[in-house]
Scaffold this active site. Structure first.
Site, short mmCIF file in Angstrom:
data_model
loop_
_atom_site.label_atom_id
_atom_site.label_comp_id
_atom_site.label_asym_id
_atom_site.label_seq_id
_atom_site.Cartn_x
_atom_site.Cartn_y
_atom_site.Cartn_z
N ASP A 54 -4.86 5.64 36.48
CA ASP A 54 -5.12 6.97 37.02
C ASP A 54 -4.05 7.88 36.45
O ASP A 54 -2.98 8.05 37.04
CB ASP A 54 -5.09 6.98 38.55
CG ASP A 54 -5.37 8.37 39.12
OD1 ASP A 54 -5.65 9.29 38.32
OD2 ASP A 54 -5.31 8.53 40.35
N TYR A 145 -14.32 22.59 29.18
CA TYR A 145 -13.95 21.44 28.36
C TYR A 145 -13.25 21.91 27.09
O TYR A 145 -12.24 21.33 26.67
CB TYR A 145 -15.20 20.63 28.03
CG TYR A 145 -14.94 19.38 27.22
CD1 TYR A 145 -14.31 18.27 27.79
CD2 TYR A 145 -15.34 19.29 25.89
CE1 TYR A 145 -14.08 17.11 27.06
CE2 TYR A 145 -15.12 18.13 25.15
CZ TYR A 145 -14.49 17.06 25.74
OH TYR A 145 -14.26 15.91 25.01
N LYS A 149 -9.46 20.88 25.90
CA LYS A 149 -9.20 20.23 24.61
C LYS A 149 -8.43 21.16 23.66
O LYS A 149 -7.60 20.70 22.86
CB LYS A 149 -10.51 19.78 23.98
CG LYS A 149 -11.16 18.59 24.69
CD LYS A 149 -10.26 17.37 24.69
CE LYS A 149 -10.99 16.11 25.15
NZ LYS A 149 -10.10 14.93 25.17
N THR A 180 -20.66 7.08 21.18
CA THR A 180 -20.03 6.28 22.23
C THR A 180 -21.06 5.94 23.30
O THR A 180 -22.14 6.56 23.37
CB THR A 180 -18.88 7.06 22.87
OG1 THR A 180 -19.42 8.23 23.52
CG2 THR A 180 -17.85 7.49 21.83
#
Length: 244
Positions: A54, A145, A149, A180
Site C-alpha cells: 500500500d 490521470y 502522470k 496488459t
C-alpha cells in the site's frame, strides 16, 4: 547479466509492465525486492522478496525501505511501476476519486523516492519512473490521470537535477497503449471488442499496441550502465503517438 550484483526494488511488479520489468531484471542477474497490490506473485521465484504493497501509506513505505536495507543493504536501481488508471468526464469525478488518482500515481511515488533514495550506493544509482503518454498529451476523459502522470514526469525531472551531484540518475519511460491484462479486460467489456481494438490501434502510427516486454526493454536500458549519461529524460514507448 548487465545487472549482476545490483540490488533493485520494483513497485507494481505483480502484473503487466511491472511483472515484465521484474522478469527482465531477473534475467540480467539483479537481486529483487518486489511490491504489488496482489497478496502474492502469480509465479514464485526463488531469491525474490515480494511484499504486498500500500504505497499510499507512508508507514508501509518506511517499512519497505527498512526491509530493503535489511535484505539488500544498498539499492542501486528503483523502478516505480505502480499506479491507478482512472477515466471519465472531469466534471463527473468526485474529489475522493481525484485524490485517489493523485495519491496512487504521484504522491506514492514521492514517498518511495523519499524513503528509498537514502539507500543508494555511494557510486550512484538509477531510478526509472513509468509514467504514460497521457502525461505528455491531453485526451478527453483522462484529465486527472494526465495530471497525475504529468506530475510524475515533473517530479522525476526535479529529482534528477536535485540528485545529479550524487550520480543518482532519474528518468521516465512513457508507455503508450500497452497490452496488459487491465487493458485487455477493458477491451472485452466493449460491445464489439475486436472493432474497438482496431479503432485504438488505428490511432497509433505503428498500428498496434505495445507489449509489456517492449516497455520493459526501455526500463532496462535506463537502469543499466549503457544509459550512464542520461538523466532527467522522458523516453516515449508509444508507437509514435506523441510524435504527431
Amino acid at each position: 547479466m548487465r545487472l549482476q550484483n545490483v540490488n533493485a526494488v520494483i513497485t507494481g511488479a505483480s502484473s503487466g509492465i511491472g511483472q515484465a520489468v521484474a522478469s527482465h531484471f531477473r534475467r540480467e542477474g539483479a537481486d529483487l525486492l518486489l511490491t504489488g497490490r496482489r497478496t502474492e506473485l502469480p509465479e514464485a521465484h526463488p531469491g525474490d522478496l515480494y511484499l504486498p504493497a500500500d504505497l499510499n501509506d507512508e508507514n508501509f513505505v518506511s517499512e519497505l525501505a527498512a526491509r530493503a536495507a535489511d535484505r539488500l543493504g544498498e539499492v542501486g536501481v528503483v523502478v516505480l511501476c505502480h499506479g491507478l488508471q482512472a477515466s471519465g468526464p472531469l466534471t463527473d469525478m468526485t474529489y475522493d476519486e481525484a485524490r485517489d488518482v493523485l495519491h496512487s500515481n504521484l504522491l506514492s511515488s514521492f514517498l518511495v523516492m523519499k524513503h528509498l533514495i537514502p539507500l543508494a550506493p555511494e557510486q550512484g544509482a538509477s531510478m526509472v519512473c513509468v509514467s504514460s503518454r497521457l502525461g505528455m498529451v491531453g485526451m478527453p476523459n483522462q484529465a486527472m490521470y494526465s495530471a497525475a502522470k504529468g506530475g510524475l514526469i515533473a517530479l522525476a525531472r526535479g529529482a534528477a537535477i536535485e540528485w545529479a551531484s550524487r550520480n543518482i540518475r532519474v528518468n521516465v519511460v512513457a508507455p503508450g497503449l500497452t497490452a496488459t491484462p487491465i487493458i485487455e479486460a477493458s477491451f472485452q467489456r466493449r460491445p464489439d471488442p475486436n472493432a474497438y481494438r482496431r479503432m485504438r490501434e488505428d490511432s497509433i502510427p505503428l498500428r498496434r499496441l505495445a507489449t509489456p516486454e517492449e516497455v520493459a526493454d526501455a526500463v532496462l536500458f535506463l537502469a543499466c550502465p549503457e544509459s550512464s549519461y542520461i538523466t532527467g529524460a522522458v523516453l516515449p514507448v508509444d508507437g509514435g503517438y506523441t510524435a504527431f
